[in-house]
Design an enzyme around this catalytic site. Structure first.
Site, PDB file in Angstrom:
ATOM      1  N   ASP A  26     -92.384 -53.637  61.952  1.00  0.00           N
ATOM      2  CA  ASP A  26     -93.024 -52.516  61.256  1.00  0.00           C
ATOM      3  C   ASP A  26     -92.003 -51.747  60.420  1.00  0.00           C
ATOM      4  OD1 ASP A  26     -95.112 -50.894  60.508  1.00  0.00           O
ATOM      5  OD2 ASP A  26     -95.144 -49.722  62.362  1.00  0.00           O
ATOM      6  N   ASN A  28     -91.826 -51.978  56.754  1.00  0.00           N
ATOM      7  CA  ASN A  28     -91.493 -52.559  55.444  1.00  0.00           C
ATOM      8  C   ASN A  28     -91.837 -51.616  54.299  1.00  0.00           C
ATOM      9  OD1 ASN A  28     -90.835 -54.874  56.816  1.00  0.00           O
ATOM     10  ND2 ASN A  28     -92.637 -56.046  56.164  1.00  0.00           N
ATOM     11  N   GLY A  29     -93.020 -51.003  54.395  1.00  0.00           N
ATOM     12  CA  GLY A  29     -93.490 -50.134  53.316  1.00  0.00           C
ATOM     13  C   GLY A  29     -92.595 -48.915  53.173  1.00  0.00           C
ATOM     14  N   ARG A  39     -94.281 -51.201  47.858  1.00  0.00           N
ATOM     15  CA  ARG A  39     -94.310 -51.651  49.252  1.00  0.00           C
ATOM     16  C   ARG A  39     -94.010 -53.151  49.390  1.00  0.00           C
ATOM     17  NH1 ARG A  39     -96.638 -48.668  53.153  1.00  0.00           N
ATOM     18  NH2 ARG A  39     -97.405 -50.581  54.083  1.00  0.00           N
ATOM     19  N   HIS A  43     -91.848 -55.924  52.000  1.00  0.00           N
ATOM     20  CA  HIS A  43     -92.327 -57.141  52.682  1.00  0.00           C
ATOM     21  C   HIS A  43     -91.439 -58.329  52.338  1.00  0.00           C
ATOM     22  CE1 HIS A  43     -95.683 -54.890  54.100  1.00  0.00           C
ATOM     23  NE2 HIS A  43     -96.278 -54.780  52.926  1.00  0.00           N
ATOM     24  N   LEU A 137     -87.040 -79.830  70.748  1.00  0.00           N
ATOM     25  CA  LEU A 137     -87.670 -78.511  70.625  1.00  0.00           C
ATOM     26  C   LEU A 137     -86.815 -77.448  71.315  1.00  0.00           C
ATOM     27  CD1 LEU A 137     -90.106 -76.763  69.765  1.00  0.00           C
ATOM     28  CD2 LEU A 137     -91.137 -77.301  71.977  1.00  0.00           C
ATOM     29  N   ARG A 196     -90.601 -53.038  68.986  1.00  0.00           N
ATOM     30  CA  ARG A 196     -91.298 -52.497  67.807  1.00  0.00           C
ATOM     31  C   ARG A 196     -90.309 -51.682  66.994  1.00  0.00           C
ATOM     32  NH1 ARG A 196     -97.325 -50.445  66.613  1.00  0.00           N
ATOM     33  NH2 ARG A 196     -97.015 -50.085  64.394  1.00  0.00           N
ATOM     34  N   LEU A 203     -99.041 -50.057  70.409  1.00  0.00           N
ATOM     35  CA  LEU A 203     -99.157 -51.527  70.440  1.00  0.00           C
ATOM     36  C   LEU A 203     -99.991 -52.070  69.279  1.00  0.00           C
ATOM     37  CD1 LEU A 203     -99.555 -52.158  74.270  1.00  0.00           C
ATOM     38  CD2 LEU A 203     -97.481 -52.273  72.878  1.00  0.00           C
ATOM     39  N   SER A 204    -100.762 -51.204  68.620  1.00  0.00           N
ATOM     40  CA  SER A 204    -101.533 -51.634  67.445  1.00  0.00           C
ATOM     41  C   SER A 204    -102.268 -52.960  67.658  1.00  0.00           C
ATOM     42  CB  SER A 204    -100.618 -51.710  66.208  1.00  0.00           C
ATOM     43  OG  SER A 204    -100.031 -50.448  65.949  1.00  0.00           O
TER      44      SER A 204
HETATM   45  C1  IPE Z   1     -98.789 -53.475  63.104  1.00  0.00           C
HETATM   46  O1  IPE Z   1     -98.245 -52.649  62.121  1.00  0.00           O
HETATM   47  C2  IPE Z   1     -99.190 -54.790  62.514  1.00  0.00           C
HETATM   48  C3  IPE Z   1     -98.095 -55.644  62.041  1.00  0.00           C
HETATM   49  C4  IPE Z   1     -96.825 -55.391  62.184  1.00  0.00           C
HETATM   50  C5  IPE Z   1     -98.499 -56.871  61.395  1.00  0.00           C
HETATM   51  P1  IPE Z   1     -99.159 -51.592  61.357  1.00  0.00           P
HETATM   52  O2  IPE Z   1     -98.268 -50.857  60.442  1.00  0.00           O
HETATM   53  O3  IPE Z   1    -100.334 -52.278  60.748  1.00  0.00           O
HETATM   54  O4  IPE Z   1     -99.684 -50.683  62.565  1.00  0.00           O
HETATM   55  P2  IPE Z   1    -100.177 -49.171  62.558  1.00  0.00           P
HETATM   56  O5  IPE Z   1    -101.190 -49.049  61.461  1.00  0.00           O
HETATM   57  O6  IPE Z   1     -98.981 -48.329  62.310  1.00  0.00           O
HETATM   58  O7  IPE Z   1    -100.739 -48.971  63.930  1.00  0.00           O
HETATM   59  C1  IPE Z   2     -95.130 -54.019  58.617  1.00  0.00           C
HETATM   60  O1  IPE Z   2     -94.698 -53.034  57.722  1.00  0.00           O
HETATM   61  C2  IPE Z   2     -95.700 -55.235  57.926  1.00  0.00           C
HETATM   62  C3  IPE Z   2     -97.174 -55.354  58.025  1.00  0.00           C
HETATM   63  C4  IPE Z   2     -97.962 -54.595  58.719  1.00  0.00           C
HETATM   64  C5  IPE Z   2     -97.771 -56.446  57.275  1.00  0.00           C
HETATM   65  P1  IPE Z   2     -95.714 -51.974  57.118  1.00  0.00           P
HETATM   66  O2  IPE Z   2     -96.297 -52.549  55.878  1.00  0.00           O
HETATM   67  O3  IPE Z   2     -96.686 -51.549  58.140  1.00  0.00           O
HETATM   68  O4  IPE Z   2     -94.740 -50.791  56.746  1.00  0.00           O
HETATM   69  P2  IPE Z   2     -94.993 -49.233  56.998  1.00  0.00           P
HETATM   70  O5  IPE Z   2     -95.305 -49.084  58.456  1.00  0.00           O
HETATM   71  O6  IPE Z   2     -96.141 -48.832  56.138  1.00  0.00           O
HETATM   72  O7  IPE Z   2     -93.708 -48.590  56.613  1.00  0.00           O
HETATM   73 MG    MG Z   3     -96.710 -50.094  59.527  1.00  0.00          MG
END
Ligand code: IPE
Ligand code: IPE
Ligand code: MG
Length: 248
Positions: A26, A28-29, A39, A43, A137, A196, A203-204
């Site tokens: 989590d 990246n954005g 964003r 990624h 493996l 995380r 835990l999303s």
């Molecule tokens: C959880 O991250 C999903 C992935 C890492 C793929 P999110 O950024 O989507 O989760 P929330 O929205 O913060 O719960």
């Molecule tokens: C995790 O990073 C990647 C995915 C959920 C695909 P985010 O895209 O959720 O990045 P933030 O949480 O918005 O910074």
């Molecule tokens: Mg996120």
């Protein structure tokens, strides 16, 4: 020879290395926005972090690494971001396939794959065609794509219900192992460690059944900044935990 390659001092005591590590990648954005970028830029750099963490996990002897790449809830993002992520993942699967196979790493995909874009399904199909003999493996990399734990548990319950209905399973014979056997992670040990990144502490909708007794590790580091050192630090922290499983 790298210092960590010698046989005298392993980087981590082998007995403290978890067999299965799960990661919610989590941040990246926020990483991209913090640098004044779109964003999707985050990624793209997130893929580099995955590469480094996969390599580190395999090196220390992790057997299963499960990474959350796209949740069923992530469809709610703007379509250009969703399209960008799908395109990025489809490309990364193909570009990493040979290197991973050479390293003895098998990619396995968990989630509602049939609803993914065609091009991504084709990449997945290509990766699944690779035959890695069991003696070569080293690690299984589970990529959770269009995954959520509630989706997975609902699927499992539907399958179990239909087995009961067609008379192949008696309700009183349903055990926790029956449920394990109907999950996407069947045959794998539960993760001993969940990581995380990005400071969020939730835990999303990830692996809710499998994480029942997992050690949780949260770090403020944003995913694109999570590399070999951060992975080793998380594994060291796990090595210090005392798991009691309700006993003394
Ligand atoms: C959880 O991250 C999903 C992935 C890492 C793929 P999110 O950024 O989507 O989760 P929330 O929205 O913060 O719960
Ligand atoms: C995790 O990073 C990647 C995915 C959920 C695909 P985010 O895209 O959720 O990045 P933030 O949480 O918005 O910074
Ligand atoms: Mg996120």
């Amino acid at each position: 020879m790298q210092p960590h390659d010698n046989h005298i001092a392993p980087i981590l005591p082998p007995e403290s290395v978890p067999q299965h590590v799960a990661i919610i990648m989590d941040g990246n954005g926020r990483w991209a926005k913090g640098q004044g970028h779109q964003r999707l830029f985050g990624h793209q750099h997130g893929v580099d972090a995955v590469r480094e963490v996969v390599r580190t996990a395999a090196e220390v002897g992790v057997k299963y690494l499960t990474v959350y790449a796209f949740s069923t809830e992530n469809w709610g993002r703007p379509s250009d971001e969703v399209d960008g992520i799908m395109h990025l993942i489809a490309g990364a699967i193909l570009s990493e396939l040979d290197t991973l196979t050479q390293a003895g790493i098998r990619m396995n995909f968990i989630g509602d794959l049939a609803s993914l874009p065609e091009a991504l399904q084709e990449s997945i199909h290509t990766a699944q065609q690779v035959d890695l003999p069991s003696d070569r493996l080293r690690m299984t990399l589970n990529v959770a794509l269009n995954y959520s734990a509630r989706w997975e548990l609902t699927e499992a319950m539907q399958q179990i219900a239909s087995e009961v209905q067609n008379g192949t399973l008696a309700p009183e014979r349903i055990t926790p192992e029956t449920i394990d056997d109907h999950l996407t992670t069947h045959g794998m040990p539960d993760p001993e460690l969940l990581i995380r990144t990005s400071g969020e502490k939730r835990l999303s909708n990830f692996l809710l059944w499998q994480l029942s007794y997992t050690e949780l590790y949260f770090t403020d580091t944003l995913w694109p900044d999570f590399g070999r050192e951060q992975m080793l630090e998380a594994l060291r922290a796990y090595g210090q935990r005392h798991r009691r499983f309700g006993k003394l």
